[in-house]
Motif scaffolding. Structure first.
Motif, mmCIF file in Angstrom:
data_model
loop_
_atom_site.group_PDB
_atom_site.id
_atom_site.type_symbol
_atom_site.label_atom_id
_atom_site.label_comp_id
_atom_site.label_asym_id
_atom_site.label_seq_id
_atom_site.Cartn_x
_atom_site.Cartn_y
_atom_site.Cartn_z
ATOM 1 N N THR A 1 0.968 -1.443 -0.031
ATOM 2 C CA THR A 1 0.303 0.085 -0.050
ATOM 3 C C THR A 1 1.016 1.591 -0.125
ATOM 4 O OG1 THR A 1 -0.210 0.117 2.096
ATOM 5 C CG2 THR A 1 -1.960 -0.421 1.259
ATOM 6 N N ASN A 2 1.696 1.299 0.619
ATOM 7 C CA ASN A 2 3.311 1.885 -0.157
ATOM 8 C C ASN A 2 4.243 2.248 -0.982
ATOM 9 O OD1 ASN A 2 1.999 3.797 2.660
ATOM 10 N ND2 ASN A 2 3.032 1.358 3.909
ATOM 11 N N GLY A 3 4.104 3.641 -1.393
ATOM 12 C CA GLY A 3 5.256 3.414 -2.565
ATOM 13 C C GLY A 3 6.291 3.748 -1.653
ATOM 14 N N LYS A 4 7.925 3.732 -3.212
ATOM 15 C CA LYS A 4 8.956 3.736 -2.960
ATOM 16 C C LYS A 4 9.318 5.001 -3.633
ATOM 17 C CE LYS A 4 11.609 1.096 -1.173
ATOM 18 N NZ LYS A 4 12.561 -0.015 -1.102
ATOM 19 N N ALA A 5 9.772 6.013 -3.385
ATOM 20 C CA ALA A 5 10.281 6.931 -3.916
ATOM 21 C C ALA A 5 11.526 7.007 -5.138
ATOM 22 C CB ALA A 5 10.702 8.717 -3.518
ATOM 23 N N PHE A 6 11.134 7.326 -6.872
ATOM 24 C CA PHE A 6 12.423 6.353 -7.375
ATOM 25 C C PHE A 6 12.809 7.141 -8.185
ATOM 26 C CE2 PHE A 6 8.850 5.819 -10.545
ATOM 27 C CZ PHE A 6 9.382 6.858 -11.455
ATOM 28 N N ILE A 7 14.640 7.931 -8.351
ATOM 29 C CA ILE A 7 15.417 8.640 -9.636
ATOM 30 C C ILE A 7 15.689 7.144 -11.097
ATOM 31 C CG2 ILE A 7 17.015 9.745 -10.037
ATOM 32 C CD1 ILE A 7 17.330 10.428 -6.538
ATOM 33 N N HIS A 8 15.203 7.912 -11.917
ATOM 34 C CA HIS A 8 16.088 6.827 -13.392
ATOM 35 C C HIS A 8 16.693 7.548 -13.778
ATOM 36 C CE1 HIS A 8 15.464 5.695 -17.846
ATOM 37 N NE2 HIS A 8 15.296 4.779 -16.828
ATOM 38 N N PHE A 9 17.992 7.111 -14.069
ATOM 39 C CA PHE A 9 18.683 8.143 -14.281
ATOM 40 C C PHE A 9 18.793 7.915 -16.131
ATOM 41 C CE2 PHE A 9 20.283 7.093 -10.150
ATOM 42 C CZ PHE A 9 20.396 8.051 -10.225
ATOM 43 N N ALA A 10 19.072 9.439 -17.430
ATOM 44 C CA ALA A 10 18.984 8.740 -18.832
ATOM 45 C C ALA A 10 19.699 7.745 -19.172
ATOM 46 C CB ALA A 10 19.855 10.159 -18.831
ATOM 47 N N GLY A 11 21.029 6.934 -18.431
ATOM 48 C CA GLY A 11 22.015 6.176 -18.955
ATOM 49 C C GLY A 11 20.543 4.683 -18.393
ATOM 50 N N GLY A 12 20.319 4.594 -18.097
ATOM 51 C CA GLY A 12 18.930 4.032 -17.650
ATOM 52 C C GLY A 12 19.802 3.181 -16.201
ATOM 53 N N GLY A 13 18.560 2.545 -15.338
ATOM 54 C CA GLY A 13 18.099 2.324 -14.325
ATOM 55 C C GLY A 13 17.903 2.857 -13.000
ATOM 56 N N PHE A 14 17.485 2.421 -12.154
ATOM 57 C CA PHE A 14 16.015 2.983 -11.268
ATOM 58 C C PHE A 14 17.504 2.662 -9.720
ATOM 59 C CE2 PHE A 14 13.369 2.018 -14.157
ATOM 60 C CZ PHE A 14 12.170 3.172 -13.823
ATOM 61 N N SER A 15 17.160 4.015 -9.199
ATOM 62 C CA SER A 15 17.735 4.384 -7.564
ATOM 63 C C SER A 15 16.332 4.926 -6.950
ATOM 64 C CB SER A 15 18.892 5.199 -7.498
ATOM 65 O OG SER A 15 19.094 5.403 -6.391
ATOM 66 N N TYR A 16 16.962 3.694 -5.220
ATOM 67 C CA TYR A 16 15.310 3.983 -5.035
ATOM 68 C C TYR A 16 15.723 5.017 -3.471
ATOM 69 C CZ TYR A 16 12.758 1.144 -7.743
ATOM 70 O OH TYR A 16 11.867 0.537 -8.828
ATOM 71 N N TYR A 17 14.439 4.936 -2.907
ATOM 72 C CA TYR A 17 14.840 6.041 -1.779
ATOM 73 C C TYR A 17 13.707 6.182 -1.103
ATOM 74 C CZ TYR A 17 15.616 10.571 1.464
ATOM 75 O OH TYR A 17 15.561 11.254 2.895
ATOM 76 N N LEU A 18 14.178 6.089 0.543
ATOM 77 C CA LEU A 18 12.637 5.742 1.467
ATOM 78 C C LEU A 18 13.813 6.167 3.081
ATOM 79 C CD1 LEU A 18 10.835 4.594 1.968
ATOM 80 C CD2 LEU A 18 11.170 2.402 2.868
ATOM 81 N N PRO A 19 13.221 7.814 3.849
ATOM 82 C CA PRO A 19 14.024 7.765 4.632
ATOM 83 C C PRO A 19 14.067 7.271 5.861
ATOM 84 C CG PRO A 19 12.320 9.142 3.875
ATOM 85 C CD PRO A 19 11.976 8.117 2.929
ATOM 86 N N PRO A 20 14.843 6.810 6.738
ATOM 87 C CA PRO A 20 14.513 6.057 7.738
ATOM 88 C C PRO A 20 13.546 5.771 8.407
ATOM 89 C CG PRO A 20 16.633 7.194 7.663
ATOM 90 C CD PRO A 20 15.518 7.725 6.624
ATOM 91 N N ALA A 21 12.743 4.766 8.597
ATOM 92 C CA ALA A 21 11.495 4.132 9.145
ATOM 93 C C ALA A 21 10.192 4.569 8.404
ATOM 94 C CB ALA A 21 11.409 4.681 10.827
ATOM 95 N N ALA A 22 10.808 5.796 7.317
ATOM 96 C CA ALA A 22 9.530 6.102 6.667
ATOM 97 C C ALA A 22 8.294 5.114 6.251
ATOM 98 C CB ALA A 22 9.912 6.834 5.833
ATOM 99 N N LEU A 23 7.890 4.583 6.403
ATOM 100 C CA LEU A 23 6.729 3.739 5.399
ATOM 101 C C LEU A 23 6.376 3.767 3.382
ATOM 102 C CD1 LEU A 23 3.722 3.668 7.764
ATOM 103 C CD2 LEU A 23 5.418 2.177 7.786
ATOM 104 N N GLY A 24 6.711 5.120 3.662
ATOM 105 C CA GLY A 24 6.438 4.842 2.222
ATOM 106 C C GLY A 24 6.759 6.592 1.402
#
Length: 298
Positions: A71-94
């Protein structure tokens, strides 16, 4: 719930659009097609929901992805060269990302362990919470950002059937309100800024009365407002570049808007094209049912 409120919770240049034109824009005529070059990238899998939100001039796309069954999403960064990096602050649900400037400073929100939502700006590893001083608790939402780290967003007031107010937050932490001048202030109304360019021109959407399912786009600069109407029940202005070109979405169709003219944006062979952001130089971000994309259009 109004679409503006739903988007509010989910979830620009030398031209200043001919002094913002300061006139209501006419509905789209003739459904002219924009000429676009698209670069598609596969959306994260397996997910139940993906939001592609913003892009910068480096082609870095930000958004959020919710894994199927969660039920909770996760922030992502998609770089122009391809691939995803995800970000979730400590103790955060989404978490979600909404916009990113060319220096890599990103706006977003996260949900804490108690289910409360927090707006933030992320610079490197430093997270700065954004809280409008007039908002109810956990009632601040941030969207766009420009090169000066000025951000725009919205907040909820304390009325039971409260209104949504727009804001601009300067890099020094000071806030100003942004309220589209509606006729009847006693009605629950809303102003939801979505994007800001490097000259401080702001775009977004407003509703004069939440009981009426209708919203219009707006352009704001130096105390002056203009309405932009794509000829549909809803018009969301989602981003603006430094040349004053705007991307718009009606819930059914996506548009490029410049100099009073709407042009349709359609990814070839796709049943859905949603544009959600524009970089200072004019690069567009969005999604189809199966792919995210960046695009250059004219």
């Amino acid at each position: 719930m109004s679409n503006l409120f739903a988007r509010f919770l989910f979830h620009a240049g030398f031209l200043v659009i001919a002094a913002i034109q300061l006139l209501a824009a006419p509905p789209a005529q003739g459904q002219a097609q924009a000429s676009c070059t698209f670069k598609l990238f596969p959306l994260p899998k397996p997910v139940s929901l993906v939001q592609v939100s913003g892009v910068n001039d480096w082609g870095t796309v930000v958004g959020s992805a919710t894994v199927a069954g969660s039920t909770n999403g996760k922030a992502f960064i998609h770089f122009a060269g391809g691939g995803f990096s995800y970000y979730l602050p400590p103790a955060a649900l989404g978490s979600s990302f909404f916009a990113r400037n060319d220096s890599g400073v990103t706006t977003g929100s996260y949900t804490d362990a108690s289910g409360n939502q927090h707006a933030f700006m992320l610079k490197g590893s430093t997270l700065t919470q954004i809280v409008d001083p007039k908002a109810v608790s956990f009632g601040t939402f941030v969207s766009g950002i420009n090169r000066w780290n000025s951000t725009v967003g919205s907040y909820l007031d304390s009325r039971i059937n409260g209104s949504i107010h727009g804001f601009k937050r300067y890099s020094n932490g000071s806030f100003i309100d942004l309220d589209f001048p509606v006729t009847d202030l006693s009605l629950p109304h809303g102003t939801s800024p979505a994007g800001i360019n490097d000259s401080g021109v702001i775009v977004g959407s407003y509703a004069a009365d939440f009981s009426v399912n209708s919203q219009r786009g707006f352009i704001y600069h130096n105390g002056q407002w203009a309405t932009v109407d794509a000829g549909d029940q809803y018009t969301f202005l989602n981003g603006i570049g430094n040349a004053g070109v705007i991307v718009a979405f009606t819930g059914a169709q996506s548009f490029l808007y410049a100099n009073g003219t709407f042009k349709l944006i359609n990814v070839p062979n796709s049943v859905m094209t949603e544009v959600d952001g524009m970089a200072p130089g004019g690069l567009i971000s969005g999604r189809t049912l199966l792919y995210g994309f960046t695009a250059t259009c004219h």
